[in-house]
Design an enzyme around this catalytic site. Sequence first.
Site, PDB file in Angstrom:
ATOM      1  N   GLU A  31      -4.523   4.063   6.656  1.00  0.00           N
ATOM      2  CA  GLU A  31      -4.696   3.871   4.531  1.00  0.00           C
ATOM      3  C   GLU A  31      -5.334   5.103   4.080  1.00  0.00           C
ATOM      4  O   GLU A  31      -4.532   5.470   3.066  1.00  0.00           O
ATOM      5  CB  GLU A  31      -5.082   1.879   4.418  1.00  0.00           C
ATOM      6  CG  GLU A  31      -4.718   2.122   2.781  1.00  0.00           C
ATOM      7  CD  GLU A  31      -5.941   1.133   2.333  1.00  0.00           C
ATOM      8  OE1 GLU A  31      -6.010   0.144   3.696  1.00  0.00           O
ATOM      9  OE2 GLU A  31      -6.405   1.275   1.776  1.00  0.00           O
ATOM     10  N   SER A  62     -11.290  -0.544   3.278  1.00  0.00           N
ATOM     11  CA  SER A  62     -10.027   0.011   4.098  1.00  0.00           C
ATOM     12  C   SER A  62      -9.214   0.951   5.034  1.00  0.00           C
ATOM     13  O   SER A  62      -8.921   1.645   4.172  1.00  0.00           O
ATOM     14  CB  SER A  62      -8.875  -1.065   3.993  1.00  0.00           C
ATOM     15  OG  SER A  62      -8.906  -2.835   3.795  1.00  0.00           O
ATOM     16  N   ARG A  64       0.824  -1.368   0.278  1.00  0.00           N
ATOM     17  CA  ARG A  64       0.187  -0.094   0.344  1.00  0.00           C
ATOM     18  C   ARG A  64       0.971   1.593  -0.059  1.00  0.00           C
ATOM     19  O   ARG A  64       0.709   2.300   0.849  1.00  0.00           O
ATOM     20  CB  ARG A  64      -0.814   0.343   0.906  1.00  0.00           C
ATOM     21  CG  ARG A  64      -1.612  -1.386   1.662  1.00  0.00           C
ATOM     22  CD  ARG A  64      -3.308  -0.983   0.515  1.00  0.00           C
ATOM     23  NE  ARG A  64      -3.801  -1.627   0.387  1.00  0.00           N
ATOM     24  CZ  ARG A  64      -3.928  -3.334   0.130  1.00  0.00           C
ATOM     25  NH1 ARG A  64      -3.441  -3.117  -0.209  1.00  0.00           N
ATOM     26  NH2 ARG A  64      -5.705  -3.709  -0.201  1.00  0.00           N
TER      27      ARG A  64
HETATM   28  N1  EPU Z   1     -11.161 -10.097  10.269  1.00  0.00           N
HETATM   29  C1  EPU Z   1     -11.971 -10.551  10.759  1.00  0.00           C
HETATM   30  N2  EPU Z   1     -12.220  -9.343  11.462  1.00  0.00           N
HETATM   31  C2  EPU Z   1     -12.987  -8.976  10.554  1.00  0.00           C
HETATM   32  C3  EPU Z   1     -12.555  -8.171   9.334  1.00  0.00           C
HETATM   33  C4  EPU Z   1     -11.377  -9.436   9.313  1.00  0.00           C
HETATM   34  O1  EPU Z   1     -11.942 -10.990  12.294  1.00  0.00           O
HETATM   35  O2  EPU Z   1     -14.466  -8.301  10.928  1.00  0.00           O
HETATM   36  C5  EPU Z   1     -10.191 -11.354  10.269  1.00  0.00           C
HETATM   37  C6  EPU Z   1     -10.852 -12.349   8.256  1.00  0.00           C
HETATM   38  O3  EPU Z   1     -11.182 -13.664   9.566  1.00  0.00           O
HETATM   39  C7  EPU Z   1      -9.311 -12.599   8.111  1.00  0.00           C
HETATM   40  C8  EPU Z   1      -8.253 -11.527   8.343  1.00  0.00           C
HETATM   41  O4  EPU Z   1      -8.824 -10.931   9.070  1.00  0.00           O
HETATM   42  O5  EPU Z   1      -8.547 -13.580   9.288  1.00  0.00           O
HETATM   43  C9  EPU Z   1      -7.817 -11.504   7.347  1.00  0.00           C
HETATM   44  O6  EPU Z   1      -9.285 -10.797   6.497  1.00  0.00           O
HETATM   45  P1  EPU Z   1      -9.708 -10.652   4.941  1.00  0.00           P
HETATM   46  O7  EPU Z   1      -9.742 -11.582   4.404  1.00  0.00           O
HETATM   47  O8  EPU Z   1     -10.957  -9.712   4.788  1.00  0.00           O
HETATM   48  O9  EPU Z   1      -9.353  -9.313   4.608  1.00  0.00           O
HETATM   49  P2  EPU Z   1      -8.160  -8.600   5.157  1.00  0.00           P
HETATM   50  O10 EPU Z   1      -7.204  -8.022   5.622  1.00  0.00           O
HETATM   51  O11 EPU Z   1      -8.995  -6.887   6.043  1.00  0.00           O
HETATM   52  C10 EPU Z   1      -7.008  -6.776   2.951  1.00  0.00           C
HETATM   53  C11 EPU Z   1      -7.143  -5.844   2.083  1.00  0.00           C
HETATM   54  C12 EPU Z   1      -8.089  -5.167   1.749  1.00  0.00           C
HETATM   55  C13 EPU Z   1      -8.697  -6.648   0.742  1.00  0.00           C
HETATM   56  C14 EPU Z   1      -8.980  -8.340   1.276  1.00  0.00           C
HETATM   57  C15 EPU Z   1      -8.664  -9.475   0.421  1.00  0.00           C
HETATM   58  C16 EPU Z   1      -5.749  -4.292   3.867  1.00  0.00           C
HETATM   59  C17 EPU Z   1      -5.430  -3.299   4.651  1.00  0.00           C
HETATM   60  N3  EPU Z   1      -7.021  -4.589   3.554  1.00  0.00           N
HETATM   61  O12 EPU Z   1      -8.155  -6.884   4.168  1.00  0.00           O
HETATM   62  O13 EPU Z   1      -8.219  -4.285   0.717  1.00  0.00           O
HETATM   63  O14 EPU Z   1      -9.852  -7.054  -0.086  1.00  0.00           O
HETATM   64  O15 EPU Z   1      -7.447  -8.758   2.381  1.00  0.00           O
HETATM   65  O16 EPU Z   1      -7.737  -8.858   0.046  1.00  0.00           O
HETATM   66  O17 EPU Z   1      -5.563  -4.832   2.823  1.00  0.00           O
HETATM   67  C18 EPU Z   1      -9.064  -1.525   0.657  1.00  0.00           C
HETATM   68  O18 EPU Z   1      -8.020  -1.712   0.270  1.00  0.00           O
HETATM   69  O19 EPU Z   1      -9.940  -1.438   0.572  1.00  0.00           O
HETATM   70  C19 EPU Z   1      -9.497  -3.468   0.794  1.00  0.00           C
HETATM   71  C20 EPU Z   1     -10.424  -3.429   0.721  1.00  0.00           C
END
Ligand code: EPU
Length: 338
Positions: A334, A238, A166
């Site tokens: 972010e 995010s 990012r």
């Molecule tokens: N999780 C929770 N609670 C929540 C959200 C997530 O426990 O409310 C846990 C999930 O169960 C999982 C972990 O956190 O174990 C990661 O969650 P997820 O796979 O949904 O991805 P993320 O890390 O929350 C990142 C990116 C997203 C992208 C997704 C999918 C960043 C800051 N965000 O989210 O990007 O779509 O992975 O690859 O890196 C964005 O940048 O706007 C964005 C949406």
Amino acid sequence: MIRFSENHSLKAHNTFGIDAKAKYYFEFTDLEDLEVFLKSNKSWKEEKLIVLGEGSNILFMNDFDGLVIHPNVPGMNSVWEDRNHEWIEVGAGEVWDEFVEFAVNQSLGGAENLSLIPGKVGAAPVQNIGAYGQEVCRLIEKVKGFDLEKGCAAEFSATECGFAYRNSVFKNYLKNRFIITSVIFRLDKFPEFNLGYGQLEEKVKEKGETNLQSIREAVIEIRSSKLPDVKELGNAGSFFKNPVVDNEIVEQLKEKYKDLPVYSGGEGKSKLAAGWLIEQAGWKGKRIGDAGVHEKQALVLVNYGKATGKDIYALSEEICKSVSEKFRVSLEREVNCI
Ligand code: EPU
């Protein structure tokens, strides 16, 4: 085509739907028009400036007392190909997901995991957008634009862009100094599919055949089930980055929190899931006035209608404070807060 106005409402130019005003607003579709505009009046150099794409990663906390430049350069053109790749130049003003759709329809691989990410193409390199195990930097050959300080057009190779999680030079020393007008992407004619992330493989299998189209559909389904649609509920995806911390800290946290999600974060480091930390700190689905934490994805802050930029920022401060107290991990935003 150019558009210029004063005291311009930015409500339609940010996905949080915040009604901030810009002192000056300038939109262009052609690099030449930008050059003419900038040369027409020397005092632009003294004005504060921001470059705004679709406004899908920005939070306005106040009116903007300066010049907002909106590059609206169109076009998606094949510029070169060899046996394995095709290079497509895309204007900064094209909608990111329309480019992904175009690539998938042409059977060109690389962008499919990045389906449905909001925003314009010009913003994609700035924060090196990423999702489902893919980052846009892996597809970028070149970024073209205009250097305001030097007063001339310039190009950056992928290496010169300084991409990281990012992050890029466009977010650092070139912030509000370099206006991206187009990006050249290198796409694969014989793509290797990247299904390793979360539930992606499972979702794709449900669709039958594994191909670019089914991957795109699966990503769209997963995203739509978790992330609020900006047309219905103001948000900027995010709000925080996933924090990268020392492995020692992770080991300590793991003793207490057995189900802590951990991803590799480079040498000696790990990446934690900010969404998980925020949920565990009790914020998921909470609401303070019209500013809230999304009920399905705690990493996303939302505007239920009348929240101001300051309300959303104040909520983000509370979240940072409570995650830091509970886990001793600092969250970094972010979203660009202005
Ligand atoms: N999780 C929770 N609670 C929540 C959200 C997530 O426990 O409310 C846990 C999930 O169960 C999982 C972990 O956190 O174990 C990661 O969650 P997820 O796979 O949904 O991805 P993320 O890390 O929350 C990142 C990116 C997203 C992208 C997704 C999918 C960043 C800051 N965000 O989210 O990007 O779509 O992975 O690859 O890196 C964005 O940048 O706007 C964005 C949406």
